[in-house]
Design a protein around this motif. Structure first.
Motif, mmCIF file in Angstrom:
data_model
loop_
_atom_site.group_PDB
_atom_site.id
_atom_site.type_symbol
_atom_site.label_atom_id
_atom_site.label_comp_id
_atom_site.label_asym_id
_atom_site.label_seq_id
_atom_site.Cartn_x
_atom_site.Cartn_y
_atom_site.Cartn_z
ATOM 1 N N PRO A 84 61.208 18.306 40.045
ATOM 2 C CA PRO A 84 60.108 19.255 39.865
ATOM 3 C C PRO A 84 59.612 19.258 38.422
ATOM 4 C CG PRO A 84 62.184 20.431 39.777
ATOM 5 C CD PRO A 84 62.511 18.982 40.046
ATOM 6 N N THR A 85 58.376 19.637 38.227
ATOM 7 C CA THR A 85 57.798 19.840 36.901
ATOM 8 C C THR A 85 57.324 21.282 36.839
ATOM 9 O OG1 THR A 85 57.101 17.547 36.646
ATOM 10 C CG2 THR A 85 55.953 19.181 35.321
ATOM 11 N N PHE A 86 57.805 22.014 35.863
ATOM 12 C CA PHE A 86 57.377 23.392 35.655
ATOM 13 C C PHE A 86 56.401 23.401 34.490
ATOM 14 C CE2 PHE A 86 61.452 23.847 37.693
ATOM 15 C CZ PHE A 86 61.216 24.860 38.615
ATOM 16 N N MET A 87 55.239 23.987 34.708
ATOM 17 C CA MET A 87 54.226 24.094 33.661
ATOM 18 C C MET A 87 53.848 25.556 33.499
ATOM 19 S SD MET A 87 51.786 20.866 34.508
ATOM 20 C CE MET A 87 51.143 20.647 32.867
ATOM 21 N N PHE A 88 53.639 25.941 32.263
ATOM 22 C CA PHE A 88 53.178 27.294 31.966
ATOM 23 C C PHE A 88 51.724 27.188 31.528
ATOM 24 C CE2 PHE A 88 52.358 30.962 29.345
ATOM 25 C CZ PHE A 88 52.981 31.989 30.026
ATOM 26 N N VAL A 89 50.872 28.005 32.135
ATOM 27 C CA VAL A 89 49.465 28.077 31.748
ATOM 28 C C VAL A 89 49.256 29.455 31.144
ATOM 29 C CG1 VAL A 89 47.074 27.943 32.526
ATOM 30 C CG2 VAL A 89 48.838 26.599 33.686
ATOM 31 N N GLY A 90 48.793 29.487 29.909
ATOM 32 C CA GLY A 90 48.640 30.775 29.248
ATOM 33 C C GLY A 90 47.412 30.818 28.374
ATOM 34 N N SER A 91 47.379 31.779 27.516
ATOM 35 C CA SER A 91 46.269 31.958 26.591
ATOM 36 C C SER A 91 46.543 31.150 25.333
ATOM 37 C CB SER A 91 46.140 33.441 26.243
ATOM 38 O OG SER A 91 45.166 33.624 25.260
ATOM 39 N N GLY A 92 45.588 30.385 24.898
ATOM 40 C CA GLY A 92 45.742 29.601 23.675
ATOM 41 C C GLY A 92 46.287 28.220 23.947
ATOM 42 N N GLU A 93 46.312 27.411 22.912
ATOM 43 C CA GLU A 93 46.836 26.053 23.027
ATOM 44 C C GLU A 93 48.299 26.036 22.605
ATOM 45 O OE1 GLU A 93 44.570 22.756 21.552
ATOM 46 O OE2 GLU A 93 42.760 23.991 21.535
ATOM 47 N N TYR A 94 49.046 25.148 23.235
ATOM 48 C CA TYR A 94 50.461 24.991 22.910
ATOM 49 C C TYR A 94 50.674 23.587 22.376
ATOM 50 C CZ TYR A 94 50.797 29.103 25.799
ATOM 51 O OH TYR A 94 50.630 30.345 26.311
ATOM 52 N N ARG A 95 51.492 23.476 21.375
ATOM 53 C CA ARG A 95 51.820 22.170 20.827
ATOM 54 C C ARG A 95 53.263 21.858 21.192
ATOM 55 N NH1 ARG A 95 47.891 24.215 18.473
ATOM 56 N NH2 ARG A 95 46.374 23.335 17.066
ATOM 57 N N ASP A 96 53.422 20.871 22.058
ATOM 58 C CA ASP A 96 54.774 20.540 22.493
ATOM 59 C C ASP A 96 55.362 19.404 21.669
ATOM 60 O OD1 ASP A 96 53.000 18.772 23.653
ATOM 61 O OD2 ASP A 96 53.557 19.236 25.702
ATOM 62 N N THR A 97 54.654 18.980 20.643
ATOM 63 C CA THR A 97 55.168 17.962 19.724
ATOM 64 C C THR A 97 54.752 18.326 18.303
ATOM 65 O OG1 THR A 97 53.184 16.598 19.875
ATOM 66 C CG2 THR A 97 54.926 16.135 21.458
ATOM 67 N N ASP A 98 55.383 17.693 17.336
ATOM 68 C CA ASP A 98 54.944 17.855 15.956
ATOM 69 C C ASP A 98 54.492 16.492 15.434
ATOM 70 O OD1 ASP A 98 57.238 16.649 14.106
ATOM 71 O OD2 ASP A 98 58.183 17.678 15.803
ATOM 72 N N SER B 296 51.881 33.649 24.680
ATOM 73 C CA SER B 296 50.568 33.829 25.286
ATOM 74 C C SER B 296 50.005 35.217 24.958
ATOM 75 C CB SER B 296 50.663 33.624 26.796
ATOM 76 O OG SER B 296 49.405 33.727 27.400
ATOM 77 N N SER B 297 50.834 36.239 25.052
ATOM 78 C CA SER B 297 50.400 37.601 24.731
ATOM 79 C C SER B 297 50.013 37.718 23.265
ATOM 80 C CB SER B 297 51.505 38.618 25.038
ATOM 81 O OG SER B 297 51.760 38.640 26.412
ATOM 82 N N TRP B 298 50.821 37.129 22.385
ATOM 83 C CA TRP B 298 50.525 37.162 20.959
ATOM 84 C C TRP B 298 49.185 36.488 20.680
ATOM 85 C CZ3 TRP B 298 51.446 39.530 16.646
ATOM 86 C CH2 TRP B 298 51.027 38.951 15.455
ATOM 87 N N HIS B 299 48.948 35.360 21.304
ATOM 88 C CA HIS B 299 47.688 34.656 21.099
ATOM 89 C C HIS B 299 46.511 35.511 21.570
ATOM 90 C CE1 HIS B 299 44.405 31.837 21.893
ATOM 91 N NE2 HIS B 299 44.853 31.255 20.806
ATOM 92 N N SER B 300 46.645 36.125 22.729
ATOM 93 C CA SER B 300 45.570 36.977 23.249
ATOM 94 C C SER B 300 45.257 38.122 22.299
ATOM 95 C CB SER B 300 45.952 37.560 24.612
ATOM 96 O OG SER B 300 46.025 36.557 25.581
ATOM 97 N N MET B 301 46.297 38.759 21.785
ATOM 98 C CA MET B 301 46.082 39.894 20.885
ATOM 99 C C MET B 301 45.526 39.464 19.535
ATOM 100 S SD MET B 301 49.173 42.581 21.611
ATOM 101 C CE MET B 301 50.385 41.554 20.826
ATOM 102 N N SER B 302 45.962 38.303 19.029
ATOM 103 C CA SER B 302 45.534 37.905 17.689
ATOM 104 C C SER B 302 44.210 37.151 17.679
ATOM 105 C CB SER B 302 46.619 37.065 17.008
ATOM 106 O OG SER B 302 46.786 35.838 17.674
ATOM 107 N N GLU B 303 43.779 36.604 18.800
ATOM 108 C CA GLU B 303 42.513 35.871 18.837
ATOM 109 C C GLU B 303 41.354 36.720 19.341
ATOM 110 O OE1 GLU B 303 41.616 32.752 17.756
ATOM 111 O OE2 GLU B 303 43.571 32.802 16.801
ATOM 112 N N SER B 304 41.609 37.555 20.323
ATOM 113 C CA SER B 304 40.496 38.325 20.876
ATOM 114 C C SER B 304 40.839 39.796 21.080
ATOM 115 C CB SER B 304 40.047 37.710 22.207
ATOM 116 O OG SER B 304 41.112 37.690 23.124
ATOM 117 N N GLY B 305 42.041 40.167 20.730
ATOM 118 C CA GLY B 305 42.476 41.538 20.952
ATOM 119 C C GLY B 305 42.498 42.358 19.684
ATOM 120 N N PRO B 306 43.296 43.410 19.689
ATOM 121 C CA PRO B 306 43.305 44.367 18.575
ATOM 122 C C PRO B 306 43.797 43.793 17.253
ATOM 123 C CG PRO B 306 45.069 44.841 20.129
ATOM 124 C CD PRO B 306 44.215 43.788 20.752
ATOM 125 N N LEU B 307 44.581 42.736 17.275
ATOM 126 C CA LEU B 307 45.093 42.185 16.021
ATOM 127 C C LEU B 307 44.104 41.249 15.332
ATOM 128 C CD1 LEU B 307 48.798 41.450 16.995
ATOM 129 C CD2 LEU B 307 47.873 43.395 15.736
#
Length: 141
Positions: free
Chosen positions: A45-59, A107-118
């Motif tokens: 199986p492959t588990f993927m998370f879809v959330g708010s903002g971009e995720y970097r899975d590599t450096d 995801s929650s942090w991204h939502s709050m800091s990009e378009s929310g109260p933060l």
């Protein structure tokens, strides 16, 4: 794996988790195979998370040395924006639960800091520190 046990373990579908778990059969037909290929699903199986903002899975450094897929982990990088793949052992429910909780928090942090109260607070602090030159990221980027 026991999908019902995993869904129960992460409280999928409950109001408290605010998480939906969906199963998708990549081998059902050619259209499903196309979707899975575009999502980077190579193993089951492959588990993927879809959330708010971009995720970097590599450096940058490991991606330069190993390549994007290998540096992300055993399941490879997630090619779609706003997604990240679980790289741990799905047979250990606690690993999966911890990963889901971390991803939900990011995801929650991204939502709050990009378009929310933060957002206003962040822009105000960086604007002050940069002498008014910081304007923040524009939506849609």
């Amino acid at each position: 794996p026991s999908w019902d046990a995993i869904a129960t373990h992460i409280n999928a579908g409950s109001r408290s988790s605010n998480l939906i778990m969906a199963l998708f059969d990549c081998e059902k037909n050619s259209r499903h195979m196309e979707v899975c290929l575009s999502a980077g699903v190579k193993v089951y199986p492959t588990f993927m998370f879809v959330g708010s903002g971009e995720y970097r899975d590599t450096d940058f450094l490991t991606r330069s040395i190993l390549g994007k897929d290998k540096s992300a982990g055993p399941y490879g990088a997630a090619p779609l924006k706003r997604t990240v793949k679980f790289q741990g052992n799905w047979q250990y429910g606690d690993q999966l639960l911890d990963w889901v909780n971390i991803m939900k928090g990011l995801s929650s942090w991204h939502s709050m800091s990009e378009s929310g109260p933060l957002r206003g607070l962040r822009n105000g602090i960086f604007g002050f520190l940069t002498g008014g030159k910081f304007r923040g990221r524009k939506r849609g980027r």
